[in-house]
Design a protein around this motif. Structure first.
Motif, PDB file in Angstrom:
ATOM      1  N   THR A 169      42.071  69.298  44.358  1.00  0.00           N
ATOM      2  CA  THR A 169      43.099  69.044  45.242  1.00  0.00           C
ATOM      3  C   THR A 169      42.568  68.732  46.506  1.00  0.00           C
ATOM      4  O   THR A 169      42.966  68.065  47.510  1.00  0.00           O
ATOM      5  N   SER A 170      41.257  69.201  47.013  1.00  0.00           N
ATOM      6  CA  SER A 170      40.498  69.136  48.384  1.00  0.00           C
ATOM      7  C   SER A 170      39.232  68.135  47.998  1.00  0.00           C
ATOM      8  O   SER A 170      38.595  68.102  49.342  1.00  0.00           O
ATOM      9  N   LEU A 171      39.049  67.412  47.116  1.00  0.00           N
ATOM     10  CA  LEU A 171      37.868  66.779  46.837  1.00  0.00           C
ATOM     11  C   LEU A 171      37.652  65.387  48.054  1.00  0.00           C
ATOM     12  O   LEU A 171      38.935  64.744  47.920  1.00  0.00           O
ATOM     13  N   THR A 172      36.845  65.102  48.666  1.00  0.00           N
ATOM     14  CA  THR A 172      36.774  64.244  49.576  1.00  0.00           C
ATOM     15  C   THR A 172      35.422  63.242  49.494  1.00  0.00           C
ATOM     16  O   THR A 172      35.275  62.286  49.825  1.00  0.00           O
ATOM     17  N   GLU A 173      34.417  63.804  48.627  1.00  0.00           N
ATOM     18  CA  GLU A 173      33.272  63.018  48.016  1.00  0.00           C
ATOM     19  C   GLU A 173      32.778  63.324  46.651  1.00  0.00           C
ATOM     20  O   GLU A 173      32.819  64.528  46.427  1.00  0.00           O
ATOM     21  N   LEU A 174      32.793  62.355  45.835  1.00  0.00           N
ATOM     22  CA  LEU A 174      32.358  62.217  44.371  1.00  0.00           C
ATOM     23  C   LEU A 174      31.226  61.589  44.153  1.00  0.00           C
ATOM     24  O   LEU A 174      31.317  60.437  44.359  1.00  0.00           O
ATOM     25  N   VAL A 175      29.962  61.993  43.689  1.00  0.00           N
ATOM     26  CA  VAL A 175      28.868  61.454  43.232  1.00  0.00           C
ATOM     27  C   VAL A 175      28.428  61.868  42.119  1.00  0.00           C
ATOM     28  O   VAL A 175      28.231  62.807  41.495  1.00  0.00           O
TER      29      VAL A 175
END
Length: 619
Positions: free
Chosen positions: A220-226
């Motif tokens: 719910t708080s994720l801002t960057e996914l690599v």
């Protein structure tokens, strides 16, 4: 003698080299490193006085290949720890129980890492998912999780167990065995789902996604996914797999054939990098209306890039073309020109375009539909022959690199910066009136001889010419100008790697030159003509000689440059003395770097007036 454990008191600075079973320790301020021990197996209170490390905010554990145990009781005392990095500790296995040691990570409901915000685990081949699964419930404030090169982590699941959802407490011993029956599975607990902002998973080739159909939408708080180097992590996802709407930055590779299902309608992605996806054929970006930068590389089968015209916020596009995608774009551009389609290929407000493998048939159509383009980069386009830029009235920056077949570049533009790199066959440069051109760089363009627009470069302030055999023809061209005509009346900075640029026919035009940087590894001495040409630079204030590996003497006429304030001599090992007639009295700074001891010693004696001397000698 070494007293165990260390450090003896809080706030103590410690530096210990590795000794038998004792690792190298470095503690400076609030940072602690435990490094480089092949014998260390247990990191507990016998090695570290954890009660004296409450001030530590950053912990780095690295290159301890036989380390198998981290003390739970010890790490509980690192109350202020905010970042922990574990690198190249390949035997940290899933079970934290070591013979003779009774403590485990699941023995208590009290967290061991109450303030830890960043956890990175890299090149730990023995760490399986279960080991990390046991640690994560203790991390109540984790914001960034990096997992890199951990091949024993075979799966990741963010399925939230019913008991966790109901109680919201730490996963207990009763819950974890049921979750982590798979030795290699990584389970993300509820506390991580609600706090994690950045998730980076790299080079875990066997990792697959298991769990609920909402996929990463549970963060719910994720801002960057690599996600890179994990070919099975996305291809194993359910078709309903989705991203959290809050993710603005997404880096992904090894995508399946179609990517459309991965973007929800309310996505807020602003930066998207798609690369190393050899199976990807179809990409629909219809719902990515917040997207500002898009990069697509090494997607050799990508044939359909759908709904690009709806990306009204897109300002930067970096793309590697392939024959199928080029052909589809040409067809679409032709439909727009013929009136059979009103949909643009690209959003009209695109400001920067970087494109690889640009083809002749696509170039004129593509550039005609970018009325507000300010920066154009054309790379690795060996088959591109002709480039017409006349329609790009707002273009300010042009970079052309590795376009070996490009023979003609045309247009009437007002650039501020232009660079040509590795364009060996460029023989026609017809850019019309370049009245606003201020910065021109030409690199590795061996046959650039016509330069038909040079007389119009009246506002040029910066000129750099590197690795070109065109300097001599350029000087010949300039020598034909009418007497009294200055081709570069505003030129202030000149960078060249050929001492032949010091010619009377050229230097007489440089009436405003203030900075000259010149390098030439072959020349042994300056000719009389070159020294006379140097004297014509009456406005010169800053002069640099770089990388003259064989030059024996500096120009003898330096003393006559009455405006010179700074002299820079770097990488000129054979120069052993200053000019016989000395240096100009206007000089304020002499900088010597990687030159002979004789020259350095002579410069140290320059203590007259306001002159400062700086001497650097690296190795």
């Amino acid at each position: 003698m070494l007293l165990h454990p260390l450090p003896p008191a809080e706030n103590t600075q410690v530096s210990v080299q590795p000794l038998l079973t004792y690792p190298a320790l470095e503690k400076n301020s609030n940072d602690l490193s435990v490094m480089s021990s092949k014998e260390l197996r247990v990191l507990d209170a016998k090695i570290l006085a954890f009660q004296n490390l409450t001030d530590v905010t950053s912990l780095h554990i690295g290159h301890c290949p036989n380390l198998v145990f981290l003390s739970f009781e010890g790490f509980r005392q690192l109350l202020n720890l905010r970042k922990m990095v574990i690198v190249s500790c390949g035997n940290l296995v899933s079970s934290c129980i070591v013979p003779g040691v009774s403590e485990t990570w699941n023995a208590t409901n009290y967290p061991a890492f109450p303030r830890l915000g960043h956890l990175k685990i890299e090149s730990c081949g023995g760490i399986a998912g279960k080991w990390l699964t046991e640690m994560l419930p203790h991390m109540q404030s984790l914001e960034e999780l990096d997992i890199e090169d951990c091949p024993q982590m075979k799966s990741i699941s963010i399925h939230r167990p019913r008991q966790e959802v109901e109680t919201g407490r730490l996963a207990s011993q009763a819950v974890l065995p049921r979750l982590a029956q798979d030795e290699f599975g990584l389970y993300i607990p509820l506390n991580i789902l609600s706090t994690l902002e950045k998730l980076h998973i790299r080079r875990c080739p066997g990792m697959q996604l298991y769990g609920s159909k909402e996929g990463y939408g549970g963060f719910t708080s994720l801002t960057e996914l690599v996600i890179t180097g994990c070919p099975m992590l996305l291809s194993s996802a359910d078709e309903r797999f989705s991203l959290p709407p809050s993710v603005p930055d997404l880096h992904i590779e090894f995508l399946p054939r179609r990517l459309q299902p991965y973007f929800p309608e309310n996505t807020s992605i602003r930066f998207l990098l798609v690369h190393e996806s050899p199976d990807l054929q179809y990409l629909n970006l219809h719902f990515c209306t917040a997207l500002q930068e898009l990069q697509i590389h090494n997607c050799r089968q990508l044939a359909v890039l759908e709904d690009m015209q709806y990306l009204s916020s897109l300002r930067i596009l970096s793309i590697e073309m392939n024959p199928e995608l080029s052909a589809s774009w040409v067809r679409k551009c032709q439909e727009v020109e013929e009136g059979s389609s009103h949909a643009r290929l690209l959003p009209p407000l695109l400001g920067k375009l970087s494109i690889r493998h640009l083809q002749d048939d696509l170039a004129p159509y593509l550039l005609a539909h970018l009325p507000f383009l300010r920066s154009l980069v054309v790379l690795n386009s060996p088959n591109l022959i002709f480039l017409q830029l006349g329609c790009l009235a707002t273009l300010k920056n042009l970079w052309i690199e590795d376009c070996r077949s490009l023979t003609s570049l045309q247009g009437s533009l007002s650039y501020l910066e232009v660079c040509f790199c590795d364009s060996q066959n460029l023989t026609s440069l017809q850019l019309g009136s370049l009245a606003a051109l201020k910065d021109l760089t030409v690199y590795s363009c061996d046959w650039l001889t016509p330069l038909e627009t040079l007389p119009s470069l009246g506002n040029l302030t910066d000129l750099a010419i590197y690795d070109c055999r065109s300097i001599a023809p350029l000087l010949e061209l300039l020598s034909r100008q009418p007497e009294g005509f200055s081709i570069f009346p505003q030129l202030e900075r000149l960078y060249v790697d050929d001492s032949s640029a010091l010619a009377t026919s050229f230097c007489k035009h440089l009436t405003s030159l203030r900075y000259l940087r010149i390098t030439d590894s072959d020349v042994i001495c300056f000719t009389d003509e070159q020294e006379k040409a140097l004297q014509l630079l009456t406005s010169l204030q800053d002069l640099s000689f770089l990388g003259f590996l064989n030059l024996i003497d500096l120009p003898a006429v330096l003393h006559s440059l009455h405006s010179l304030k700074k002299l820079d001599v770097k990488g000129c090992p054979r120069i052993s003395r200053l000019p016989e007639k000395g240096l100009p009295p206007s000089l304020e700074l002499v900088a010597i770097e990687r030159c002979s001891e004789e020259l350095q010693e002579q410069c140290r004696m320059l203590t007259t007036g306001k002159l400062k001397v700086q001497i650097y000698n690296y190795g």
